[in-house]
Design a protein around this motif. Structure first.
Motif, mmCIF file in Angstrom:
data_model
loop_
_atom_site.group_PDB
_atom_site.id
_atom_site.type_symbol
_atom_site.label_atom_id
_atom_site.label_comp_id
_atom_site.label_asym_id
_atom_site.label_seq_id
_atom_site.Cartn_x
_atom_site.Cartn_y
_atom_site.Cartn_z
ATOM 1 N N ARG A 247 0.657 -1.146 -0.049
ATOM 2 C CA ARG A 247 -0.105 0.097 -0.128
ATOM 3 C C ARG A 247 0.728 1.560 0.192
ATOM 4 N NH1 ARG A 247 -2.151 3.429 3.695
ATOM 5 N NH2 ARG A 247 -1.802 1.986 5.554
ATOM 6 N N LYS A 248 0.506 2.582 -0.999
ATOM 7 C CA LYS A 248 1.671 3.470 -0.841
ATOM 8 C C LYS A 248 1.013 4.822 0.212
ATOM 9 C CE LYS A 248 2.007 4.326 -6.114
ATOM 10 N NZ LYS A 248 1.596 4.545 -7.110
ATOM 11 N N LEU B 214 5.793 3.100 1.206
ATOM 12 C CA LEU B 214 5.790 1.705 0.653
ATOM 13 C C LEU B 214 5.255 1.099 2.320
ATOM 14 C CD1 LEU B 214 7.157 0.299 -2.648
ATOM 15 C CD2 LEU B 214 4.944 1.572 -2.742
ATOM 16 N N LEU B 215 4.148 1.097 2.376
ATOM 17 C CA LEU B 215 3.483 -0.390 3.417
ATOM 18 C C LEU B 215 3.975 -1.604 2.665
ATOM 19 C CD1 LEU B 215 1.798 1.495 5.690
ATOM 20 C CD2 LEU B 215 4.538 1.340 5.959
ATOM 21 N N VAL B 216 4.494 -3.013 2.653
ATOM 22 C CA VAL B 216 4.625 -4.190 2.614
ATOM 23 C C VAL B 216 3.700 -4.874 3.428
ATOM 24 C CG1 VAL B 216 5.998 -5.755 1.447
ATOM 25 C CG2 VAL B 216 6.636 -3.492 1.387
ATOM 26 N N PHE C 245 0.970 -5.566 7.554
ATOM 27 C CA PHE C 245 1.268 -4.248 6.778
ATOM 28 C C PHE C 245 2.402 -3.770 7.451
ATOM 29 C CE2 PHE C 245 -2.113 -4.550 4.263
ATOM 30 C CZ PHE C 245 -1.502 -4.879 3.170
ATOM 31 N N VAL C 246 3.828 -3.764 6.866
ATOM 32 C CA VAL C 246 5.333 -3.104 7.178
ATOM 33 C C VAL C 246 6.165 -2.382 6.582
ATOM 34 C CG1 VAL C 246 5.306 -5.039 8.902
ATOM 35 C CG2 VAL C 246 6.833 -5.454 6.477
ATOM 36 N N LYS C 247 6.896 -1.446 7.079
ATOM 37 C CA LYS C 247 7.390 -0.275 6.261
ATOM 38 C C LYS C 247 8.552 -1.551 5.454
ATOM 39 C CE LYS C 247 7.764 3.099 9.524
ATOM 40 N NZ LYS C 247 8.823 4.007 10.212
ATOM 41 N N GLY C 248 8.601 -0.833 4.087
ATOM 42 C CA GLY C 248 8.856 -1.283 2.751
ATOM 43 C C GLY C 248 9.804 -0.738 1.867
ATOM 44 N N GLY D 53 -6.857 3.264 0.600
ATOM 45 C CA GLY D 53 -5.568 3.647 -0.332
ATOM 46 C C GLY D 53 -5.766 3.295 -1.625
ATOM 47 N N THR D 54 -4.297 3.169 -2.423
ATOM 48 C CA THR D 54 -3.607 2.438 -3.613
ATOM 49 C C THR D 54 -2.752 1.738 -3.355
ATOM 50 O OG1 THR D 54 -4.115 4.968 -4.424
ATOM 51 C CG2 THR D 54 -2.602 2.964 -5.121
ATOM 52 N N TYR D 55 -3.274 0.019 -3.439
ATOM 53 C CA TYR D 55 -2.968 -0.838 -3.686
ATOM 54 C C TYR D 55 -2.030 -1.338 -4.576
ATOM 55 C CZ TYR D 55 -4.959 -1.273 1.160
ATOM 56 O OH TYR D 55 -4.585 -0.595 2.568
#
Length: 699
Positions: free
Chosen positions: A628-629, A634-636, A642-645, A674-676
């Motif tokens: 997710r932006k 990016l959150l991966v 979802f984690v920071k990536g 959000g945008t995925y």
């Protein structure tokens, strides 16, 4: 269960995963002789565990003259033979085994009390009371321990009913008689068995120089044991009974320190008489005691009760439940629902026979009593009752005679639903006029309950034990046979067997994972495409209560025709086809409304799509990367959150989708707006891959 049981001792290979599906139409089923017990035993105590295992305490009269008896503890799973774990038989001129009372807790732990007449003549010999324990999951009973032995024969029936709590703690209270003529003498004893321990040394909980009756125990979810009994406080020194007075006491043994607290006297000890306590204890420690009490010395005995809100709460003052408008009344049962609501059942005798009726009252935790609620027909005399819960609904089961003590006998059930202000109407469980004794009512720990009755009209001179069940439980899976591997186009055989605790079996259905289905205990199916499939079998009983089981099967491509080279990783050079399936829209929606529907986050909690391989080697796996932006970051998706990536970690961090035939799915955690970004990669067994990317804007 609540209250004391009224069973009078005779003085004469699995593959796959299991799940229970939604229950269809739970209902009462016809009476049936208890298997492995009722057909040969004259009286049977019955309890059922969470796995459907029946545990029996069977008492059989082998001979009337000379009197010979046998007591045994047995168990049986649905679909299996009954096995005997412990047995005792009388010897000529010796002791007479007289009864076995069993109880099973929610985890399958069992306890039993064994009553033995210590001589060959029941009219003169005193009784001995022993207790034994069977840990959850074990087929073996521990060696019985003696709790108490009468020094003289007791002329009053002695309850010997164990109680088992949710954590496997078991408790037994029993009365020891030392003098059976006025002034009578008896004392109540308690013993407790913790899950990893042994039976405690029996502890006298009533005054030794008095007379204790009506002893009952209950165990809450933490393993705290609450006991209630009535105890004589006046008239102990006289031979007459006119000056006898008694009260009801309670005490709690707490699991934290293992100490029995000081007894609490619930009823006055100033000229009144209180007797016949019935105790109910909930999982949270909420408790209720109902009893007969004659108020301020009034001649009429009515039903009163006291409650405790939670294990650490104090007992409240006693409250009169049945008014003095009744000629008299007596408690039949007390129980506490899972939500902490207390219930009391009673029999009410009116000033005229048409006002005789069974009744119920309830009190939510911290609330007030509902007031008298008639249950069942009028002009009836209640002869025994119990309360068991279906969820938070109370099931009141009772025996009664309509039209006077010699009238028509009935066994009926009344359901008081949690959300209803009044109880439902009465339901006949056996044909009116059936000759029976209601011995016990208990939960089957699977959402249902059963009534254990002793029939005297089925040919046995000592009676035949039968059970009438409210069946809410699915059948038990005995076995499931599904091959681990198959070949495209070749039929494979599958089979399953179920057995039900209470009802006849219904239909067995199959889903093969590719959209095809079948019906029956056995099935054969040929798959049209290679891949991994999940086979689901569903077994139902006649009421529609059903259980499902699953197993996996890997379907390989068909071998090459004779004369053609075999298919290998080098000959399959065709990449699989993979696609993402959009959420569906009803036809009536406009394009704009459909687009709005498809942008809802709730529609994307599970990603779905298709994956097909036309090269012949079959789809091996589908892997998905989700991000997710969040501004420039990016959150991966990693695991279930979802984690920071970064772009690099996004490409490398994937989750494997479930593949069933040509379809795949992946469940996502809760999504934010959000945008995925999606990267969906399908790989076949030859190593060919296809990658597609998608962007989703979710609101």
């Amino acid at each position: 269960m609540s209250g004391a049981r009224r069973l009078v001792p005779l003085t004469i290979a699995l593959v796959g995963a299991l799940s229970a599906t939604a229950q269809a139409a739970p209902d009462w089923v016809a009476p049936q002789t208890i298997p492995g017990g009722g057909a040969t035993a004259n009286q049977t105590s019955l309890a059922v565990g969470p796995d459907g295992r029946m545990t029996f305490g069977a008492t059989t009269v082998l001979s009337a003259s000379p009197l010979a008896t046998r007591v045994s503890l047995l168990s049986r799973l649905p679909g299996e033979a009954t096995g005997e774990q412990l047995a005792r038989a009388s010897q000529p001129g010796g002791e007479l085994p007289a009864g076995a009372q069993v109880a099973v807790g929610p985890d399958g732990t069992a306890a039993a009390c064994l009553t033995t007449i210590t001589g060959p003549d029941p009219a003169t010999a005193p009784s001995r009371y022993e207790v034994t324990y069977r840990p959850a999951g074990s087929p073996t009973w521990e060696a019985p321990m003696t709790v108490a032995t009468d020094t003289v024969r007791s002329g009053v029936f002695v309850e010997c009913d164990p109680a088992v709590g949710p954590d496997g703690t078991a408790a037994l209270v029993v009365r020891r008689t030392t003098q059976d003529v006025q002034p009578r003498r008896s004392q109540v004893f308690l013993t407790v068995h913790r899950p990893a321990g042994a039976w405690s040394t029996p502890q006298g909980i009533s005054s030794a120089g008095s007379t204790g009756y009506g002893d009952v125990a209950g165990v809450d979810g933490a393993g705290n044991v609450t006991v209630a009994w009535d105890e004589q406080y006046a008239g102990m020194g006289t031979a007459g009974t006119s000056d006898d007075r008694s009260t009801v006491k309670v005490a709690t043994l707490t699991v934290s320190n293992g100490i029995l607290g000081a007894p609490v006297t619930l009823a006055p000890t100033s000229g009144t008489t209180t007797t016949a306590p019935h105790l109910g204890v909930g999982a949270d420690g909420t408790a209720v005691v109902a009893f007969q009490h004659n108020g301020s010395g009034a001649s009429e005995y009515q039903v009163w009760a006291a409650t405790r809100d939670g294990a650490s709460g104090a007992w409240g003052p006693i409250q009169q439940l049945v008014s003095d408008a009744a000629a008299s009344s007596g408690p039949g049962a007390a129980a506490v629902a899972p939500d902490g609501t207390a219930y009391v059942a009673y029999g009410r005798q009116g000033t005229v026979s048409s006002d005789n009726q069974a009744g119920l009252e309830r009190r939510p935790r911290g609330g007030s009593w509902s007031g008298e609620m008639g249950a069942g027909p009028k002009d009836s005399y209640t002869s025994g009752s119990e309360i068991v819960f279906v969820g938070d609904d109370a099931m009141f089961v009772y025996g009664a005679t309509i039209g006077g003590p010699s009238g028509t006998g009935v066994l009926q059930a009344v359901r008081w639903r949690d959300g209803s202000a009044t109880p439902d109407g009465a339901r006949d469980l056996v044909a009116p006029g059936t000759s029976f004794q209601l011995d016990d009512v208990d939960t089957d720990h699977q959402g249902g309950l059963f009534a254990n009755i002793l029939r005297s009209d089925l040919g046995s001179p000592y009676g035949t034990s039968q059970v009438v069940a409210f069946d809410a439980s699915p059948p038990r899976l005995l076995f499931l046979s599904v091959p681990a591997a198959a070949t495209v186009g070749t039929p494979v055989g599958m089979s399953a067997a179920f057995a039900d605790l209470w009802s006849p079996l219904g239909t067995t259905t199959w889903e093969f994972g590719d959209g095809a289905t079948a019906v029956g205990d056995t099935a054969a199916h040929a798959y049209a495409a290679p891949g991994a499939y999940t086979v689901t079998v569903r077994g139902a009983d006649a009421l529609g209560n059903a259980r499902t089981a699953t197993a996996s099967i890997i379907v390989a491509p068909q071998p090459p025709a004779q004369g053609r080279p075999p298919l290998t990783a080098t000959t399959d050079t065709t990449a699989p086809k993979v696609a993402l399936t959009l959420p569906t829209c009803p036809k009536r929606l406009s394009k704009k409304a459909c687009a709005k529907r498809r942008a809802a986050r709730s529609r994307w909690r599970t990603l779905r799509g298709t994956a097909r391989d036309t090269g012949g080697s079959g789809v091996a796996r589908v892997e998905i990367a989700v991000a997710r932006k969040a501004g420039k970051r990016l959150l991966v998706l990693k695991g279930k959150r979802f984690v920071k990536g970064s772009t690099k970690t996004f490409v490398k961090t994937t989750a494997r989708a479930k593949v069933r035939g040509a379809k795949w799915s992946l469940t996502l955690p809760k999504l934010a707006r959000g945008t995925y970004l999606l990267r969906i990669r399908a790989t076949d067994h030859a190593g060919n891959t296809t990658l597609i990317t998608k962007t989703l804007k979710l609101r």
